[in-house]
Motif scaffolding. Structure first.
Motif, PDB file in Angstrom:
ATOM      1  N   VAL A 161     -13.802 100.299  -0.258  1.00  0.00           N
ATOM      2  CA  VAL A 161     -14.161  99.728  -1.873  1.00  0.00           C
ATOM      3  C   VAL A 161     -14.856  98.776  -1.562  1.00  0.00           C
ATOM      4  N   GLN A 162     -14.715  97.972  -0.348  1.00  0.00           N
ATOM      5  CA  GLN A 162     -15.695  96.763  -0.350  1.00  0.00           C
ATOM      6  C   GLN A 162     -17.251  97.240  -0.284  1.00  0.00           C
ATOM      7  N   ALA A 163     -17.477  98.536   0.733  1.00  0.00           N
ATOM      8  CA  ALA A 163     -18.717  98.803   0.704  1.00  0.00           C
ATOM      9  C   ALA A 163     -19.478  99.485  -0.564  1.00  0.00           C
ATOM     10  N   ILE A 164     -18.516  99.944  -1.420  1.00  0.00           N
ATOM     11  CA  ILE A 164     -19.047 100.432  -2.766  1.00  0.00           C
ATOM     12  C   ILE A 164     -19.188  99.514  -3.450  1.00  0.00           C
ATOM     13  N   ALA A 165     -18.333  98.433  -3.617  1.00  0.00           N
ATOM     14  CA  ALA A 165     -18.455  97.315  -4.610  1.00  0.00           C
ATOM     15  C   ALA A 165     -19.702  96.419  -4.404  1.00  0.00           C
ATOM     16  N   ALA A 166     -20.196  96.320  -3.020  1.00  0.00           N
ATOM     17  CA  ALA A 166     -20.982  95.452  -2.633  1.00  0.00           C
ATOM     18  C   ALA A 166     -22.411  95.888  -3.338  1.00  0.00           C
ATOM     19  N   GLU A 167     -22.669  97.039  -3.641  1.00  0.00           N
ATOM     20  CA  GLU A 167     -23.799  97.597  -4.243  1.00  0.00           C
ATOM     21  C   GLU A 167     -23.733  97.760  -5.882  1.00  0.00           C
ATOM     22  N   ARG A 168     -24.790  97.521  -6.639  1.00  0.00           N
ATOM     23  CA  ARG A 168     -24.725  97.667  -7.732  1.00  0.00           C
ATOM     24  C   ARG A 168     -23.997  98.824  -8.900  1.00  0.00           C
ATOM     25  N   GLN A 169     -22.948  98.574  -9.360  1.00  0.00           N
ATOM     26  CA  GLN A 169     -22.371  99.781  -9.973  1.00  0.00           C
ATOM     27  C   GLN A 169     -22.257  99.572 -11.667  1.00  0.00           C
ATOM     28  N   PRO A 170     -22.243 100.537 -12.531  1.00  0.00           N
ATOM     29  CA  PRO A 170     -22.146 100.368 -13.822  1.00  0.00           C
ATOM     30  C   PRO A 170     -20.804  99.655 -13.984  1.00  0.00           C
ATOM     31  N   ALA A 171     -20.826  99.002 -15.246  1.00  0.00           N
ATOM     32  CA  ALA A 171     -19.659  98.155 -15.518  1.00  0.00           C
ATOM     33  C   ALA A 171     -18.212  99.092 -15.339  1.00  0.00           C
ATOM     34  N   ALA A 172     -18.269 100.020 -15.867  1.00  0.00           N
ATOM     35  CA  ALA A 172     -17.033 100.816 -15.889  1.00  0.00           C
ATOM     36  C   ALA A 172     -16.403 101.267 -14.501  1.00  0.00           C
ATOM     37  N   ILE A 173     -17.452 101.536 -13.429  1.00  0.00           N
ATOM     38  CA  ILE A 173     -17.083 101.796 -12.108  1.00  0.00           C
ATOM     39  C   ILE A 173     -16.691 100.394 -11.358  1.00  0.00           C
ATOM     40  N   GLN A 174     -17.382  99.479 -11.883  1.00  0.00           N
ATOM     41  CA  GLN A 174     -17.110  98.197 -11.063  1.00  0.00           C
ATOM     42  C   GLN A 174     -15.722  97.669 -11.512  1.00  0.00           C
ATOM     43  N   ALA A 175     -15.193  97.840 -12.867  1.00  0.00           N
ATOM     44  CA  ALA A 175     -13.954  97.329 -13.128  1.00  0.00           C
ATOM     45  C   ALA A 175     -12.881  98.205 -12.333  1.00  0.00           C
ATOM     46  N   ARG A 176     -13.234  99.412 -12.210  1.00  0.00           N
ATOM     47  CA  ARG A 176     -12.052 100.023 -11.311  1.00  0.00           C
ATOM     48  C   ARG A 176     -12.245  99.879  -9.969  1.00  0.00           C
ATOM     49  N   LEU A 177     -13.273  99.603  -9.351  1.00  0.00           N
ATOM     50  CA  LEU A 177     -13.175  98.965  -7.964  1.00  0.00           C
ATOM     51  C   LEU A 177     -12.603  97.619  -7.800  1.00  0.00           C
ATOM     52  N   SER A 178     -12.728  96.793  -8.983  1.00  0.00           N
ATOM     53  CA  SER A 178     -12.235  95.497  -8.685  1.00  0.00           C
ATOM     54  C   SER A 178     -10.521  95.683  -8.795  1.00  0.00           C
ATOM     55  N   GLU A 179     -10.124  96.409  -9.698  1.00  0.00           N
ATOM     56  CA  GLU A 179      -8.825  96.735  -9.854  1.00  0.00           C
ATOM     57  C   GLU A 179      -8.225  97.357  -8.582  1.00  0.00           C
ATOM     58  N   ALA A 180      -8.831  98.375  -7.930  1.00  0.00           N
ATOM     59  CA  ALA A 180      -8.527  98.924  -6.570  1.00  0.00           C
ATOM     60  C   ALA A 180      -8.468  97.802  -5.460  1.00  0.00           C
TER      61      ALA A 180
END
Length: 423
Positions: A161-180
């Motif tokens: 999750v950290q590896a993916i969230a470290a790159e720029r993601q659309p807001a909807a994806i980023q929100a789900r990654l933050s929850e995870a």
């Protein structure tokens, strides 16, 4: 927005405002995901039927204030991008035949390229779904496995999750990654707490809070604070437990959910140990009311609160209020219910240790010490953590001074010392 001609751009803004992936967004508004993808790809040229426009308008009207602000911000950003392109002299480098209506068409195409850059995602929705499934599995199994085993399983998910969230993601994806991230960090903090890694647990609770506050999920935000309240209850300042529990409830005032029910129960238990019987009684009544408003489906998942888990907190609250007869009735009922889920080990052990504290307080020192020894001896090694040892130590501290040298007390003290050194 009512009265606005909906295009693919406005659809994209609404999707961002709702913080949803394309498929979930389509299902939520009542349109097929295929249609949504077509509108997004066509941008200003999208042909949206009147019936679909009505669905989009209805979805917009259901947004809360924060959602509407996100929608307006997205529209503003698009307008600003458009104006920036015009101001930058794009028209000067276009052929003359495109400098009227053709210019607007060319700008639309450029705009679509900008949008694609902004929404380009380094992770597929399918991968995010898989991550969500793994996080859900961690939550489901957490209460039945030793904390050290849980940490070993959680670590790879956190890294991904950290590896993916470290790159720029659309807001909807980023929100789900933050929850995870918040859920995995919270599980990590809880496991570390059970293992007695107090400082590390505190840091991970802080990480969980940062991640939860980066998402639009207020129940998750409240849940992180309510769970964090457990750390000072077992190892620190009880006043900190009260503060964290109340801050969780303030995020969702008068809303019955797992987080607020847990927070009220945690507040009651801490106030009882602080000697505030009136406050404890009030918080206990609130916890009961909130729990009554929850989904009645039984669940032993981490972070789920139920009538069975409420009994665990009532056990400690009533014990420290000195209402020992009522506490024993609650403990008997709780242990009866937990028999149906033998894989859940720690909660029944904590209830029995509450009972042991009650015996120690009620002139039954020998019985209390013997019960605590039995609990420690019966726990599988992986579950015989510092948290359980801390509760066994509370039994010794509850003994009247004149009973502290009983043989049973000596046996419990020796076992606690040996287990502490083995950690």
């Amino acid at each position: 927005m009512i009265g606005v001609t909906w295009t693919g751009f406005e659809v994209a803004c609404l999707q961002d405002a709702m913080l949803l992936g394309t498929d979930e967004f389509g299902h939520r508004i009542g349109c097929s995901p295929r249609s949504v993808r077509l509108w997004l790809s066509q941008g200003p040229h999208a042909r949206i039927s009147p019936s679909s426009k009505r669905l989009l308008e209805e979805a917009y009207t259901k947004l809360d204030d924060a959602g509407k602000q996100r929608f307006e911000k997205a529209l503003y950003q698009q307008t600003r991008d458009n104006n920036a392109l015009l101001d930058s002299g794009v028209a000067q480098v276009l052929p003359a035949r495109q400098r009227s209506e053709g210019l607007l068409s060319e700008l639309d195409s450029l705009r679509m390229a900008v949008d694609q850059t902004l929404t380009r995602c380094s992770v597929t929705p399918a991968r995010v779904e898989l991550i969500g499934e793994r996080v859900a599995e961690r939550v489901r199994t957490y209460t039945t496995i030793p904390p050290s085993t849980a940490l070993a399983a959680i670590a790879p998910d956190l890294l991904e999750v950290q590896a993916i969230a470290a790159e720029r993601q659309p807001a909807a994806i980023q929100a789900r990654l933050s929850e995870a991230s918040a859920v995995l960090s919270l599980l990590t903090a809880d496991a570390l707490m059970k293992l007695g890694q107090i400082q590390r647990a505190n840091y991970w609770y802080g990480t969980a809070r940062l991640a939860a506050d980066d998402s639009p999920n207020f129940e998750l935000r409240a849940g992180v604070r309510a769970q964090h309240a457990m750390l000072p209850y077992y190892y620190g300042d009880l006043a900190d437990t009260v503060t964290l529990a109340r801050s969780a409830q303030e995020l969702l005032p008068d809303i019955a959910c797992d987080a607020t029910a847990l927070a009220a129960a945690a507040e009651a238990r801490a106030l009882a140990r602080l000697g505030d019987d009136h406050g404890a009684e009030k918080a206990m009544a609130k916890a009961q009311t909130l729990t009554d408003g929850l989904d009645s489906a039984p669940s032993d998942e981490a972070f789920r609160f139920s009538s069975k888990r409420l009994l665990l907190y009532l056990s400690g609250t009533l014990t420290y209020m000195g209402r020992l007869a009522r506490a024993r009735r609650v403990q008997d009922e709780a242990l009866r219910l937990y028999k149906s889920t033998p894989a859940v080990i720690i909660d029944p052990a904590l209830i029995q240790l509450d009972a042991a504290v009650g015996y120690a307080m009620d002139r039954s020192a020998e019985e209390g010490c013997q019960l605590a020894v039995t609990v420690l001896d019966s726990l599988p090694p992986g579950h015989r953590t510092r948290l359980v040892i801390a509760r066994a130590t509370d039994v010794l501290e509850a003994l009247p001074a004149r009973r502290a040298e009983l043989p049973a007390a000596g046996a419990l003290r020796e076992l606690v010392t040996a287990q502490s050194e083995a950690q």
